[in-house]
Design a protein around this motif. Structure first.
Motif, short mmCIF file in Angstrom:
data_model
loop_
_atom_site.label_atom_id
_atom_site.label_comp_id
_atom_site.label_asym_id
_atom_site.label_seq_id
_atom_site.Cartn_x
_atom_site.Cartn_y
_atom_site.Cartn_z
N PRO A 93 0.80 -1.23 0.00
CA PRO A 93 0.00 0.00 0.00
C PRO A 93 0.84 1.28 0.00
O PRO A 93 0.31 2.35 -0.35
CB PRO A 93 -0.81 -0.10 1.29
N ALA A 94 2.11 1.20 0.39
CA ALA A 94 2.90 2.42 0.58
C ALA A 94 3.01 3.29 -0.68
O ALA A 94 2.81 4.51 -0.58
CB ALA A 94 4.30 2.06 1.10
N PRO A 95 3.34 2.75 -1.87
CA PRO A 95 3.41 3.63 -3.04
C PRO A 95 2.08 4.33 -3.34
O PRO A 95 2.06 5.52 -3.69
CB PRO A 95 3.81 2.67 -4.18
N ALA A 96 0.97 3.58 -3.19
CA ALA A 96 -0.35 4.18 -3.47
C ALA A 96 -0.65 5.30 -2.47
O ALA A 96 -1.14 6.37 -2.86
CB ALA A 96 -1.42 3.09 -3.40
N LEU A 97 -0.38 5.06 -1.20
CA LEU A 97 -0.69 6.07 -0.18
C LEU A 97 0.25 7.27 -0.30
O LEU A 97 -0.16 8.41 -0.06
CB LEU A 97 -0.60 5.45 1.21
N LEU A 98 1.50 7.02 -0.67
CA LEU A 98 2.42 8.14 -0.91
C LEU A 98 1.95 8.96 -2.10
O LEU A 98 1.95 10.20 -2.05
CB LEU A 98 3.83 7.61 -1.14
N GLY A 99 1.53 8.28 -3.17
CA GLY A 99 1.00 9.00 -4.32
C GLY A 99 -0.24 9.80 -3.96
O GLY A 99 -0.43 10.93 -4.44
N LEU A 100 -1.08 9.25 -3.09
CA LEU A 100 -2.28 9.97 -2.65
C LEU A 100 -1.89 11.20 -1.84
O LEU A 100 -2.50 12.27 -1.97
CB LEU A 100 -3.16 9.03 -1.83
N GLY A 101 -0.88 11.05 -0.99
CA GLY A 101 -0.39 12.21 -0.24
C GLY A 101 0.15 13.29 -1.16
O GLY A 101 -0.09 14.49 -0.96
N TYR A 102 0.90 12.86 -2.18
CA TYR A 102 1.38 13.82 -3.18
C TYR A 102 0.21 14.54 -3.84
O TYR A 102 0.23 15.76 -4.03
CB TYR A 102 2.17 13.09 -4.26
N ALA A 103 -0.81 13.78 -4.22
CA ALA A 103 -1.97 14.37 -4.90
C ALA A 103 -2.66 15.38 -4.00
O ALA A 103 -3.12 16.44 -4.47
CB ALA A 103 -2.94 13.28 -5.33
N ALA A 104 -2.75 15.09 -2.70
CA ALA A 104 -3.38 16.03 -1.77
C ALA A 104 -2.58 17.33 -1.69
O ALA A 104 -3.16 18.43 -1.69
CB ALA A 104 -3.51 15.39 -0.39
N LEU A 105 -1.25 17.21 -1.64
CA LEU A 105 -0.41 18.41 -1.59
C LEU A 105 -0.52 19.21 -2.88
O LEU A 105 -0.62 20.45 -2.86
CB LEU A 105 1.04 18.02 -1.33
N LEU A 106 -0.52 18.52 -4.01
CA LEU A 106 -0.62 19.23 -5.28
C LEU A 106 -2.01 19.81 -5.48
O LEU A 106 -2.16 20.90 -6.06
CB LEU A 106 -0.28 18.28 -6.43
N GLY A 107 -3.02 19.12 -4.98
CA GLY A 107 -4.37 19.68 -5.04
C GLY A 107 -4.50 20.95 -4.22
O GLY A 107 -5.33 21.81 -4.51
N ALA A 108 -3.65 21.07 -3.19
CA ALA A 108 -3.61 22.28 -2.37
C ALA A 108 -2.57 23.27 -2.89
O ALA A 108 -2.28 24.27 -2.23
CB ALA A 108 -3.29 21.92 -0.92
N HIS A 109 -2.00 22.98 -4.06
CA HIS A 109 -1.03 23.86 -4.74
C HIS A 109 0.27 24.02 -3.94
O HIS A 109 0.87 25.09 -3.92
CB HIS A 109 -1.65 25.23 -5.03
N ARG A 110 0.71 22.93 -3.32
CA ARG A 110 1.95 22.93 -2.53
C ARG A 110 3.03 22.15 -3.26
O ARG A 110 3.52 21.13 -2.77
CB ARG A 110 1.69 22.33 -1.15
N ILE A 111 3.42 22.62 -4.41
CA ILE A 111 4.38 21.90 -5.24
C ILE A 111 5.75 21.85 -4.57
O ILE A 111 6.37 20.78 -4.46
CB ILE A 111 4.48 22.57 -6.63
#
Length: 258
Positions: A105-123
């Motif tokens: 699950p780690a790669p999927a959850l890390l990718g989800l965390g990335y998506a949350a940060l990018l969705g908040a415009h925190r590149i």
């Protein structure tokens, strides 16, 4: 780059870590998603880039081992994209089960965390958090290929975040998020396909620890990967003009203004 320029650049990055960045154009968001998909399905690129998935996989084992009170001894990453995380503690119980279950699950959850940060415009924050995680992981890597893998990934992240333009940083950030979300599914498929030849896979070790059949663990890993992909894609595409991405509720998208 002299000391004054380094100080100025460092100050700029520190400021960007606490602020949001301008959302990239929709072409970049969609284009990086398509590129990531091609990287995952094209066998030659997958053989190389699967190393990044292995880093996230072993990082998941390591992180949960520490959270569950186990002693993390070493991490090894191999050229065949396999890996091994060794921790000390009881060879049974909740801590051992959680540690063993954390890898896929780690790669999927890390990718989800990335998506949350990018969705908040925190590149910028996303890129530098990745660098921090890699540095933490590096402390426990115990073989040359593993060190090389972490250095290469971290070096790319650092070079682009330090020297790259805003567009270059956005490309790398969105490509990394899409790649992890999409790539998390393929190892689960490979896991089930190879279980006959790998009796000590994570799923089979979990089956022996819990008496829950290995196929149930595989299905659980798959559900996490697919759910993370769906939710992550919604987060990444939320700002794309002309694309209807309804929130995870019963509401629908409002019609676009003429």
């Amino acid at each position: 780059m002299n000391s004054a320029e380094i100080a100025e650049r460092g100050s700029t990055i520190l400021e960007r870590l606490t602020t949001t960045q301008t959302p990239p154009p929709w072409e970049l968001v969609v284009g990086t998603g398509v590129a990531a998909l091609l990287l995952v399905v094209f066998r030659p690129t997958w053989r190389i880039l699967r190393n990044a998935v292995t880093v996230a996989h072993e990082g998941g084992h390591a992180f949960v081992a520490l959270l569950s009170g186990r002693r993390l001894n070493s991490i090894r990453l191999h050229s065949d994209t396999s890996g091994l995380t060794v921790s000390s503690g009881k060879p049974y119980g909740v801590g051992m089960v959680l540690t063993m279950a954390a890898g896929y699950p780690a790669p999927a959850l890390l990718g989800l965390g990335y998506a949350a940060l990018l969705g908040a415009h925190r590149i910028t924050l996303m890129l530098w958090l990745t660098i921090a995680l890699l540095v933490a992981l590096l402390v426990k890597v115990r073989n040359a290929y593993g060190l090389l893998s972490v250095f290469v990934i971290g070096g790319v992240m650092f070079a682009v975040s330090w020297f790259g333009t805003d567009d270059a940083q956005a490309v790398l950030a969105y490509l990394a998020a899409w790649f992890l979300l999409l790539a998390a599914v393929r190892p689960v498929i490979e896991l089930q396909r190879n279980r006959r030849n790998e009796p000590n896979s994570d799923a089979d070790q979990l089956a022996r620890l819990t008496r829950i059949p290995g196929i149930v663990w595989v299905l659980g890993f798959g559900v996490v990967a697919v759910c993370a992909l769906v939710v992550g894609a919604r987060l990444l595409l939320a700002d794309v003009e002309g694309v209807c991405v309804p929130p995870l509720t019963h509401s629908t998208c409002a019609p676009a203004a003429p």
